[in-house]
Design a protein around this motif. Structure first.
Motif, short mmCIF file in Angstrom:
data_model
loop_
_atom_site.label_atom_id
_atom_site.label_comp_id
_atom_site.label_asym_id
_atom_site.label_seq_id
_atom_site.Cartn_x
_atom_site.Cartn_y
_atom_site.Cartn_z
N THR A 36 -25.10 69.93 -29.42
CA THR A 36 -26.20 69.59 -30.15
C THR A 36 -27.38 70.58 -29.37
O THR A 36 -27.54 70.21 -28.09
N HIS A 77 -24.52 64.63 -28.01
CA HIS A 77 -25.84 64.55 -28.22
C HIS A 77 -26.45 65.51 -27.33
O HIS A 77 -27.86 65.56 -27.27
N HIS A 78 -25.93 66.23 -26.61
CA HIS A 78 -26.77 67.01 -25.45
C HIS A 78 -26.10 68.70 -25.81
O HIS A 78 -25.12 68.84 -26.53
N ASP A 97 -21.76 60.79 -22.61
CA ASP A 97 -21.99 61.10 -23.94
C ASP A 97 -20.34 61.27 -24.38
O ASP A 97 -20.12 61.07 -25.45
N PRO A 127 -32.78 60.86 -31.83
CA PRO A 127 -31.88 61.77 -31.20
C PRO A 127 -32.68 62.77 -30.15
O PRO A 127 -32.19 63.04 -29.17
N HIS A 187 -33.02 61.65 -26.46
CA HIS A 187 -31.81 62.09 -25.62
C HIS A 187 -31.76 63.52 -25.20
O HIS A 187 -31.62 63.76 -24.02
N THR A 188 -32.00 64.21 -26.09
CA THR A 188 -32.00 65.85 -25.81
C THR A 188 -33.15 66.08 -24.96
O THR A 188 -32.94 67.04 -23.70
#
Length: 314
Positions: A17, A177-178, A185, A272, A275-276
């Motif tokens: 992501t 998510h990264h 994750d 979200p 998290h990133t």
């Protein structure tokens, strides 16, 4: 559009992501990321270069600094391809084995950096608390042994961690998510019991980065106790000034790491992009800031860097 809900034991691919909600702006967002990567790699490369080429920097303190720069370069290169691939080409797919490989290097270099910061704290402790034995304790042969120990410590525990991941089944969404593979994750996507993985992962973090942080704090308690025993105010300031760069490096390494761990464990309902953002800060800020801190705060490094620049200009 690929289906993320197909039930399989080992997925052929995971899907990374970028910045959630800003997919259409990824090309523009890539510009500051490119600048950060360029700054980190060139800055740490310069630190490594001046330490190798300048005989005046062939001392234990700078050998440990070169180890720090090496781990920072390795950390940047571990995520460079996937992160810029997402921003430039929307290349989100990464195979399961490639994901495990990237995870090995990311966590390995992270644990190695933690160990290097501990070694640097020990270096400052010996230099301030027992300066007469400094050269006798931190010999070149011992520094080489410390370097090997750092590499072994940072990598051996990761092998069983990754093998435990391979036994899991992934039958939920395969979207991470990264923009890189991160153990917690990946583990969250499993539809099987992950208590062993979670406990083993926590044990590794506590026995490496957690233990290192406690020992670093202990070393500075002893350093402060020793410095406060010095009668001269000027000598106290001089002793403390030699630790400022290292304290800054410790802060910019551990604060993002602790923040990311807290978000993964307690931030299930966080947006979200949180998290990133924290994940990218965790990986990019230390490699970017370390060479800047040591170039600004350490006179010998600053003089060596200026000497190299001037010699190239002339």
């Amino acid at each position: 559009m690929p289906s993320f809900n197909q039930s399989i034991v080992h997925p052929a691919v995971f899907f990374l992501t970028g910045i959630p909600g800003l997919e259409t702006s990824h090309t523009w967002i890539s510009i500051p990321f490119c600048c950060l990567y360029a700054t980190a790699i060139s800055g740490n490369g310069m630190i490594l270069s001046v330490i190798i080429t300048q005989p005046s920097l062939h001392e234990p303190m700078y050998y440990f600094l070169s180890m720090l720069s090496f781990t920072d370069v390795g950390l940047c290169l571990s995520t460079l391809v996937t992160m810029l691939g997402i921003f430039w080409f929307n290349a989100r797919e990464i195979s399961f084995d490639a994901c495990l490989g990237q995870m090995f290097f990311i966590h390995g270099f992270t644990f190695m950096e933690s160990s290097v910061l501990l070694a640097m704290a020990f270096d400052r402790f010996i230099a301030i608390c027992n300066p007469l034995k400094y050269a006798m304790i931190l010999t070149n042969s011992r520094i080489i042994k410390v370097g090997f120990a750092i590499v072994i410590r940072g990598t051996t525990a990761l092998v069983p961690l990754l093998l435990l991941l391979k036994r899991l089944s992934f039958c939920h969404s395969h979207v991470l998510h990264h923009s890189y593979c991160f153990h917690p994750d990946v583990m969250k996507l499993s539809c099987t019991d992950t208590r062993i993985n979670s406990a083993f992962g926590l044990a590794i973090v506590v026995s490496t980065a957690g233990l290192d942080f406690v020992l670093i704090l202990l070393s500075y308690v002893l350093i402060i106790h020793s410095v406060l025993g010095i009668a001269s105010t000027e000598e106290r300031k001089k002793s403390f000034s030699t630790c400022i760069s290292h304290i800054s490096a410790v802060a910019i390494f551990y604060i993002p790491m602790i923040s990311l761990s807290l978000v993964h464990r307690f931030g299930k309902h966080a947006p979200p992009f949180v998290h990133t953002l924290i994940a990218n800060v965790y990986l990019l800020i230390p490699p970017v800031m370390n060479p800047i801190i040591y170039s600004v705060k350490t006179k010998q490094i600053r003089k060596a860097v200026l000497k190299v620049f001037l010699s190239k200009l002339l």
